[in-house]
Scaffold this motif. Structure first.
Motif, PDB file in Angstrom:
ATOM      1  N   LEU A 195      -4.490 -41.226   7.813  1.00 36.63           N
ATOM      2  CA  LEU A 195      -5.606 -40.349   7.469  1.00 36.63           C
ATOM      3  C   LEU A 195      -6.092 -39.500   8.649  1.00 36.63           C
ATOM      4  O   LEU A 195      -6.340 -38.293   8.479  1.00 36.63           O
ATOM      5  CB  LEU A 195      -6.769 -41.176   6.903  1.00 36.63           C
ATOM      6  CG  LEU A 195      -6.644 -41.613   5.441  1.00 36.63           C
ATOM      7  CD1 LEU A 195      -7.778 -42.563   5.074  1.00 36.63           C
ATOM      8  CD2 LEU A 195      -6.648 -40.390   4.507  1.00 36.63           C
ATOM      9  N   PRO A 196      -6.240 -40.063   9.856  1.00 32.79           N
ATOM     10  CA  PRO A 196      -6.733 -39.246  10.978  1.00 32.79           C
ATOM     11  C   PRO A 196      -5.847 -38.058  11.328  1.00 32.79           C
ATOM     12  O   PRO A 196      -6.339 -37.077  11.907  1.00 32.79           O
ATOM     13  CB  PRO A 196      -6.790 -40.251  12.147  1.00 32.79           C
ATOM     14  CG  PRO A 196      -6.898 -41.586  11.501  1.00 32.79           C
ATOM     15  CD  PRO A 196      -6.091 -41.476  10.250  1.00 32.79           C
ATOM     16  N   VAL A 226       3.193 -42.493  16.884  1.00 32.62           N
ATOM     17  CA  VAL A 226       3.191 -41.705  15.655  1.00 32.62           C
ATOM     18  C   VAL A 226       2.004 -40.759  15.717  1.00 32.62           C
ATOM     19  O   VAL A 226       0.891 -41.160  16.078  1.00 32.62           O
ATOM     20  CB  VAL A 226       3.065 -42.606  14.406  1.00 32.62           C
ATOM     21  CG1 VAL A 226       2.949 -41.755  13.141  1.00 32.62           C
ATOM     22  CG2 VAL A 226       4.250 -43.547  14.305  1.00 32.62           C
ATOM     23  N   GLY A 227       2.234 -39.493  15.408  1.00 30.14           N
ATOM     24  CA  GLY A 227       1.126 -38.557  15.439  1.00 30.14           C
ATOM     25  C   GLY A 227       1.502 -37.208  14.889  1.00 30.14           C
ATOM     26  O   GLY A 227       2.624 -36.976  14.434  1.00 30.14           O
ATOM     27  N   ILE A 277       1.580 -50.349   2.183  1.00 29.57           N
ATOM     28  CA  ILE A 277       1.530 -48.908   1.892  1.00 29.57           C
ATOM     29  C   ILE A 277       0.093 -48.418   2.014  1.00 29.57           C
ATOM     30  O   ILE A 277      -0.177 -47.343   2.581  1.00 29.57           O
ATOM     31  CB  ILE A 277       2.092 -48.600   0.478  1.00 29.57           C
ATOM     32  CG1 ILE A 277       3.617 -48.757   0.453  1.00 29.57           C
ATOM     33  CG2 ILE A 277       1.677 -47.207   0.034  1.00 29.57           C
ATOM     34  CD1 ILE A 277       4.400 -47.649   1.126  1.00 29.57           C
ATOM     35  N   LYS A 278      -0.849 -49.190   1.491  1.00 33.90           N
ATOM     36  CA  LYS A 278      -2.265 -48.830   1.584  1.00 33.90           C
ATOM     37  C   LYS A 278      -2.705 -48.747   3.045  1.00 33.90           C
ATOM     38  O   LYS A 278      -3.378 -47.795   3.452  1.00 33.90           O
ATOM     39  CB  LYS A 278      -3.110 -49.865   0.833  1.00 33.90           C
ATOM     40  CG  LYS A 278      -4.609 -49.584   0.812  1.00 33.90           C
ATOM     41  CD  LYS A 278      -5.323 -50.601  -0.071  1.00 33.90           C
ATOM     42  CE  LYS A 278      -6.825 -50.313  -0.144  1.00 33.90           C
ATOM     43  NZ  LYS A 278      -7.498 -50.596   1.140  1.00 33.90           N
ATOM     44  N   ARG A 279      -2.298 -49.742   3.842  1.00 36.32           N
ATOM     45  CA  ARG A 279      -2.647 -49.731   5.261  1.00 36.32           C
ATOM     46  C   ARG A 279      -2.009 -48.539   5.978  1.00 36.32           C
ATOM     47  O   ARG A 279      -2.635 -47.926   6.849  1.00 36.32           O
ATOM     48  CB  ARG A 279      -2.192 -51.030   5.923  1.00 36.32           C
ATOM     49  CG  ARG A 279      -2.981 -52.255   5.498  1.00 36.32           C
ATOM     50  CD  ARG A 279      -2.408 -53.491   6.158  1.00 36.32           C
ATOM     51  NE  ARG A 279      -3.101 -54.708   5.724  1.00 36.32           N
ATOM     52  CZ  ARG A 279      -2.686 -55.937   6.006  1.00 36.32           C
ATOM     53  NH1 ARG A 279      -1.580 -56.111   6.736  1.00 36.32           N
ATOM     54  NH2 ARG A 279      -3.358 -56.982   5.585  1.00 36.32           N
ATOM     55  N   LEU A 280      -0.783 -48.227   5.603  1.00 35.86           N
ATOM     56  CA  LEU A 280      -0.086 -47.107   6.227  1.00 35.86           C
ATOM     57  C   LEU A 280      -0.794 -45.796   5.920  1.00 35.86           C
ATOM     58  O   LEU A 280      -0.996 -44.954   6.808  1.00 35.86           O
ATOM     59  CB  LEU A 280       1.365 -47.070   5.742  1.00 35.86           C
ATOM     60  CG  LEU A 280       2.239 -45.910   6.245  1.00 35.86           C
ATOM     61  CD1 LEU A 280       2.261 -45.852   7.765  1.00 35.86           C
ATOM     62  CD2 LEU A 280       3.655 -46.043   5.685  1.00 35.86           C
ATOM     63  N   ALA A 291      -2.880 -35.279  18.088  1.00 37.00           N
ATOM     64  CA  ALA A 291      -3.537 -36.483  17.561  1.00 37.00           C
ATOM     65  C   ALA A 291      -2.527 -37.583  17.284  1.00 37.00           C
ATOM     66  O   ALA A 291      -1.424 -37.331  16.811  1.00 37.00           O
ATOM     67  CB  ALA A 291      -4.302 -36.143  16.287  1.00 37.00           C
ATOM     68  N   GLU A 292      -2.908 -38.816  17.596  1.00 34.18           N
ATOM     69  CA  GLU A 292      -2.057 -39.962  17.338  1.00 34.18           C
ATOM     70  C   GLU A 292      -2.754 -40.931  16.399  1.00 34.18           C
ATOM     71  O   GLU A 292      -3.984 -40.924  16.272  1.00 34.18           O
ATOM     72  CB  GLU A 292      -1.703 -40.680  18.646  1.00 34.18           C
ATOM     73  CG  GLU A 292      -0.768 -39.894  19.545  1.00 34.18           C
ATOM     74  CD  GLU A 292      -0.220 -40.729  20.693  1.00 34.18           C
ATOM     75  OE1 GLU A 292      -0.500 -41.955  20.737  1.00 34.18           O
ATOM     76  OE2 GLU A 292       0.490 -40.169  21.550  1.00 34.18           O
ATOM     77  N   CYS A 293      -1.964 -41.756  15.723  1.00 33.43           N
ATOM     78  CA  CYS A 293      -2.535 -42.782  14.856  1.00 33.43           C
ATOM     79  C   CYS A 293      -1.984 -44.145  15.242  1.00 33.43           C
ATOM     80  O   CYS A 293      -0.882 -44.255  15.779  1.00 33.43           O
ATOM     81  CB  CYS A 293      -2.275 -42.479  13.386  1.00 33.43           C
ATOM     82  SG  CYS A 293      -0.582 -42.045  12.997  1.00 33.43           S
ATOM     83  N   ARG A 294      -2.762 -45.161  14.967  1.00 31.96           N
ATOM     84  CA  ARG A 294      -2.397 -46.523  15.355  1.00 31.96           C
ATOM     85  C   ARG A 294      -1.828 -47.257  14.140  1.00 31.96           C
ATOM     86  O   ARG A 294      -2.502 -47.389  13.127  1.00 31.96           O
ATOM     87  CB  ARG A 294      -3.610 -47.266  15.908  1.00 31.96           C
ATOM     88  CG  ARG A 294      -4.211 -46.612  17.145  1.00 31.96           C
ATOM     89  CD  ARG A 294      -5.509 -47.286  17.551  1.00 31.96           C
ATOM     90  NE  ARG A 294      -5.307 -48.679  17.923  1.00 31.96           N
ATOM     91  CZ  ARG A 294      -4.972 -49.089  19.152  1.00 31.96           C
ATOM     92  NH1 ARG A 294      -4.802 -48.184  20.121  1.00 31.96           N
ATOM     93  NH2 ARG A 294      -4.819 -50.363  19.437  1.00 31.96           N
ATOM     94  N   LEU A 295      -0.595 -47.753  14.301  1.00 31.85           N
ATOM     95  CA  LEU A 295       0.077 -48.465  13.215  1.00 31.85           C
ATOM     96  C   LEU A 295       0.424 -49.872  13.677  1.00 31.85           C
ATOM     97  O   LEU A 295       0.815 -50.079  14.835  1.00 31.85           O
ATOM     98  CB  LEU A 295       1.375 -47.754  12.805  1.00 31.85           C
ATOM     99  CG  LEU A 295       1.312 -46.676  11.714  1.00 31.85           C
ATOM    100  CD1 LEU A 295       0.466 -45.500  12.183  1.00 31.85           C
ATOM    101  CD2 LEU A 295       2.707 -46.202  11.369  1.00 31.85           C
ATOM    102  N   GLY A 296       0.291 -50.819  12.747  1.00 33.71           N
ATOM    103  CA  GLY A 296       0.769 -52.164  13.021  1.00 33.71           C
ATOM    104  C   GLY A 296       2.290 -52.189  12.987  1.00 33.71           C
ATOM    105  O   GLY A 296       2.926 -51.246  12.505  1.00 33.71           O
TER     106      GLY A 296
END
Length: 231
Positions: A206-207, A145-146, A198-201, A150-155
């Motif tokens: 944010l990055p 996902v990015g 949702i908060k974690r997502l 830039a990419e972001c780390r998701l659980g």
């Protein structure tokens, strides 16, 4: 909100089904004949059809076969409703293209469970398709996902949650609906768990400046919008 087309010529049964579905958060459209059902399909393709076997004009089995042959409605989830309980009838209905088969009389609880099961099975249809909204890109195969470079780390749960929201943009989803579609059969999870994820997502997005794509709809739930991110 999932849209369900109820095709049933007995008005009392149709209204009872509609009441239960609306109470469960579904958007319901009623049709009392094959002609009305086809007109409803032609106007707006629903998320699922509850289709009675015996109808004026054409049988539900005939309609199911017709919809399966048409490119626009080929993947339409169909739950066949009928008083016919013999195995040969079930086979006929399933061979015609029904995803599931429910024999009358049935309880509202069983009906809702069958609807959720069919929608869950149909949900992964586009799992291999890369999705991009407002620059946010999700690749289900690589699970990346990015935005831009830039990419972001998701659980795992946040990834499934984002995938579902991105495949249903601009739709408002209640916590109960998200639990059903994302968590599936884990019925004992509390609805407030959705808020945590949702908060974690949002924090994970944010990055790449996409956290604001996920909106809170007060008193209703959450939705993913097409609003452009700001850098």
């Amino acid at each position: 909100m999932a849209r369900v087309l109820v095709v049933e010529d007995e008005s009392a049964i149709a209204e009872l089904i509609a009441i239960n579905l609306r109470h469960a958060g579904f958007d319901v459209v009623l049709a009392a004949s094959a002609e009305q059902a086809q007109a409803a399909i032609d106007a707006v393709l629903p998320d699922l059809v509850l289709l009675d076997w015996m109808l004026p004009g054409a049988s539900g089995v005939e309609l199911a076969r017709r919809w399966r042959l048409a490119p626009r409605s080929r993947e339409l989830p169909i739950l066949l409703l009928t008083a016919r309980a013999e195995e040969k009838d079930k086979i006929t209905g399933l061979d015609a293209g029904a995803d599931d088969y429910l024999v009358k009389p049935f309880s509202p609880g069983e009906l809702l469970a069958r609807i959720r099961a069919v929608l869950r099975r149909r949900a992964p249809m586009a799992t291999d398709t890369v999705i991009e909204i407002s620059g946010l890109r999700l690749d289900p195969i690589t699970r990346r996902v990015g935005r831009g470079e830039a990419e972001c780390r998701l659980g795992p749960t946040e990834f499934k949650l984002l995938h579902y929201l991105m495949t249903h943009p601009e739709h408002v989803h209640s916590r109960a609906q998200l639990l059903d579609r994302v968590w599936g059969d884990h019925v004992f999870i509390e609805e407030r768990t959705v808020d945590v994820h949702i908060k974690r997502l949002r924090e994970a997005l944010l990055p790449v400046h996409c956290a604001q794509l996920i909106e809170t709809v007060r008193g209703a739930g959450y939705r993913l919008t097409h609003s452009a991110p700001t850098v």
